[in-house]
Motif scaffolding. Sequence first.
Motif, short mmCIF file in Angstrom:
data_model
loop_
_atom_site.label_atom_id
_atom_site.label_comp_id
_atom_site.label_asym_id
_atom_site.label_seq_id
_atom_site.Cartn_x
_atom_site.Cartn_y
_atom_site.Cartn_z
N GLY A 194 -14.91 -0.07 -13.45
CA GLY A 194 -14.45 1.30 -13.28
C GLY A 194 -14.88 1.98 -12.00
O GLY A 194 -14.47 3.11 -11.72
N THR A 195 -15.71 1.31 -11.18
CA THR A 195 -16.16 1.89 -9.91
C THR A 195 -15.43 1.22 -8.76
O THR A 195 -15.38 0.00 -8.67
CB THR A 195 -17.67 1.71 -9.72
N ARG A 196 -14.85 2.07 -7.88
CA ARG A 196 -14.05 1.55 -6.77
C ARG A 196 -14.92 1.46 -5.52
O ARG A 196 -15.68 2.36 -5.20
CB ARG A 196 -12.86 2.47 -6.51
N TYR A 197 -14.79 0.34 -4.80
CA TYR A 197 -15.57 0.11 -3.59
C TYR A 197 -14.64 -0.21 -2.42
O TYR A 197 -13.68 -0.97 -2.57
CB TYR A 197 -16.52 -1.08 -3.77
N SER A 198 -14.95 0.34 -1.25
CA SER A 198 -14.31 -0.11 -0.02
C SER A 198 -15.11 -1.30 0.50
O SER A 198 -16.25 -1.54 0.07
CB SER A 198 -14.30 1.00 1.03
N VAL A 199 -14.53 -2.04 1.43
CA VAL A 199 -15.19 -3.26 1.90
C VAL A 199 -16.49 -2.96 2.62
O VAL A 199 -17.37 -3.82 2.72
CB VAL A 199 -14.23 -4.07 2.80
N SER A 200 -16.67 -1.75 3.12
CA SER A 200 -17.91 -1.40 3.83
C SER A 200 -19.03 -0.98 2.89
O SER A 200 -20.16 -0.76 3.34
CB SER A 200 -17.64 -0.27 4.83
N GLU A 201 -18.75 -0.88 1.59
CA GLU A 201 -19.75 -0.40 0.65
C GLU A 201 -20.43 -1.54 -0.09
O GLU A 201 -19.78 -2.52 -0.47
CB GLU A 201 -19.11 0.54 -0.38
N THR A 202 -21.75 -1.39 -0.29
CA THR A 202 -22.45 -2.33 -1.15
C THR A 202 -21.84 -2.24 -2.55
O THR A 202 -21.69 -1.17 -3.10
CB THR A 202 -23.95 -1.98 -1.22
N GLY A 203 -21.47 -3.36 -3.08
CA GLY A 203 -20.78 -3.39 -4.37
C GLY A 203 -19.40 -3.99 -4.28
O GLY A 203 -18.83 -4.37 -5.31
N TYR A 204 -18.81 -4.03 -3.06
CA TYR A 204 -17.54 -4.73 -2.90
C TYR A 204 -17.78 -6.17 -3.33
O TYR A 204 -18.62 -6.87 -2.75
CB TYR A 204 -17.08 -4.66 -1.44
N ILE A 231 0.84 -1.21 0.00
CA ILE A 231 0.00 0.00 0.00
C ILE A 231 0.87 1.25 0.00
O ILE A 231 0.60 2.21 -0.72
CB ILE A 231 -0.96 -0.02 1.20
N ASP A 232 1.94 1.24 0.81
CA ASP A 232 2.85 2.39 0.86
C ASP A 232 3.47 2.67 -0.50
O ASP A 232 3.80 3.82 -0.82
CB ASP A 232 3.96 2.15 1.89
N GLU A 233 3.61 1.63 -1.31
CA GLU A 233 4.22 1.80 -2.63
C GLU A 233 3.18 1.99 -3.73
O GLU A 233 3.50 1.87 -4.91
CB GLU A 233 5.14 0.62 -2.94
N GLY A 234 1.93 2.30 -3.31
CA GLY A 234 0.96 2.77 -4.28
C GLY A 234 -0.17 1.86 -4.66
O GLY A 234 -1.09 2.29 -5.37
N VAL A 235 -0.17 0.62 -4.21
CA VAL A 235 -1.26 -0.29 -4.58
C VAL A 235 -2.31 -0.26 -3.47
O VAL A 235 -2.23 -1.00 -2.49
CB VAL A 235 -0.76 -1.73 -4.80
N THR A 236 -3.28 0.61 -3.60
CA THR A 236 -4.37 0.71 -2.62
C THR A 236 -5.66 0.10 -3.14
O THR A 236 -6.61 -0.07 -2.39
CB THR A 236 -4.64 2.19 -2.26
N SER A 237 -5.69 -0.21 -4.42
CA SER A 237 -6.89 -0.76 -5.04
C SER A 237 -6.48 -1.69 -6.18
O SER A 237 -5.46 -1.45 -6.85
CB SER A 237 -7.78 0.37 -5.57
N LEU A 238 -7.26 -2.73 -6.37
CA LEU A 238 -7.07 -3.63 -7.50
C LEU A 238 -8.42 -3.84 -8.18
O LEU A 238 -9.47 -3.75 -7.54
CB LEU A 238 -6.53 -4.99 -7.05
N ARG A 239 -8.37 -4.12 -9.47
CA ARG A 239 -9.58 -4.55 -10.14
C ARG A 239 -9.90 -5.98 -9.70
O ARG A 239 -8.99 -6.77 -9.44
CB ARG A 239 -9.41 -4.47 -11.65
N ALA A 240 -11.18 -6.28 -9.60
CA ALA A 240 -11.57 -7.64 -9.20
C ALA A 240 -10.93 -8.67 -10.12
O ALA A 240 -10.48 -9.73 -9.67
CB ALA A 240 -13.09 -7.77 -9.22
N ALA A 241 -10.85 -8.36 -11.40
CA ALA A 241 -10.25 -9.29 -12.35
C ALA A 241 -8.77 -9.52 -12.06
O ALA A 241 -8.24 -10.63 -12.26
CB ALA A 241 -10.43 -8.77 -13.78
N GLU A 242 -8.08 -8.49 -11.56
CA GLU A 242 -6.66 -8.64 -11.23
C GLU A 242 -6.48 -9.58 -10.04
O GLU A 242 -5.54 -10.39 -10.02
CB GLU A 242 -6.05 -7.27 -10.95
N VAL A 243 -7.35 -9.46 -9.05
CA VAL A 243 -7.28 -10.38 -7.90
C VAL A 243 -7.49 -11.82 -8.36
O VAL A 243 -6.77 -12.73 -7.96
CB VAL A 243 -8.32 -9.99 -6.83
N ARG A 244 -8.47 -12.01 -9.22
CA ARG A 244 -8.72 -13.36 -9.74
C ARG A 244 -7.49 -13.90 -10.48
O ARG A 244 -7.11 -15.06 -10.32
CB ARG A 244 -9.93 -13.35 -10.66
#
Length: 212
Positions: free
Chosen positions: A154-164, A52-65
Motif C-alpha cells: 500500500g505504500t508507493r515509492y519512486s525509484v529514488s526512494e528507499t523502499g523501491y 502513463i498518459d492513459e493513467g498507469v503511473t504506478s504498479l504494485r510490485a506483485a503486478e510487475v511480477r
Amino acid sequence: MVQDLAAERVDLGDTRYETAGSISESLTIGDRFVEHQVATAGSAFIVSPSIIDEGVTSLRAAEVRDIYAGEITNWQAVGGPDREIRVIAGPDASPPRWLIDTFFDGVPETGVDVRFGKEATRINKIESRDDALGEIPVGFAVSDAPVLNLSVDGTRYSVSETGYPSTVNLACYTWGEPDSRERAFISYLQSPAGQRYVDRNRDFLPLDWEAD
C-alpha cells in the motif's frame, strides 16, 4: 567481507550490488557493523509514455511480477487501456540473478516477448511503442525514460526512494565508527566529487538524485 571486518583484517569493506541487499540481514544485533550509503543500485521499470498518459503511473510490485510471469497480459487488468502488454527485456543475463531471486521470487520470466542487449536500445524500443514495459539499470533512470512508481503493502515509492523494491543501498561498512582515515574516504565518496564519479556509472544512482 563481513568476516574480514569482524576479524579486523580490513578497515573498510564494500559490497557488490548483487549482494548488498542481503548484507544487513546477515548481521546480528550484537554486531558493530556501521553502514555508510554511497549510492543506490538495482533496476527501475519503465513503460511506453502513452501508458502513463492513459493513467498507469504506478504498479504494485506483485503486478510487475505477474506481467513478467505471463499471468497478466493486458494493460486493462492494471487500470490501463485495452491493449496487450509487450515485455521488452534485456539480454539473457538480465535482470541480474539477485533481482530474480528477490524481487521476482525466482519465477521464470515466461511473459518476456523480446530481448535487447543494449540499455539505450531497450529504452528506445519501449518509448517508441504504446504498449511496452521493461527493466533498466537505475542509472539510466536519470534520462527522460518514463519510470514507473512501485507500491509495496500500500505504500508507493519512486525509484529514488528507499523502499523501491527492485533497488538496494550500495554501501561501505566499517567495524564500529570509522576512524579519521576511513571517514576521509567515505566522505569523499559521499561528496559532490565522489557522487559525480558514481553518476558516471549507469548501474547506480547518486545519493541526491530525485525523480521528477
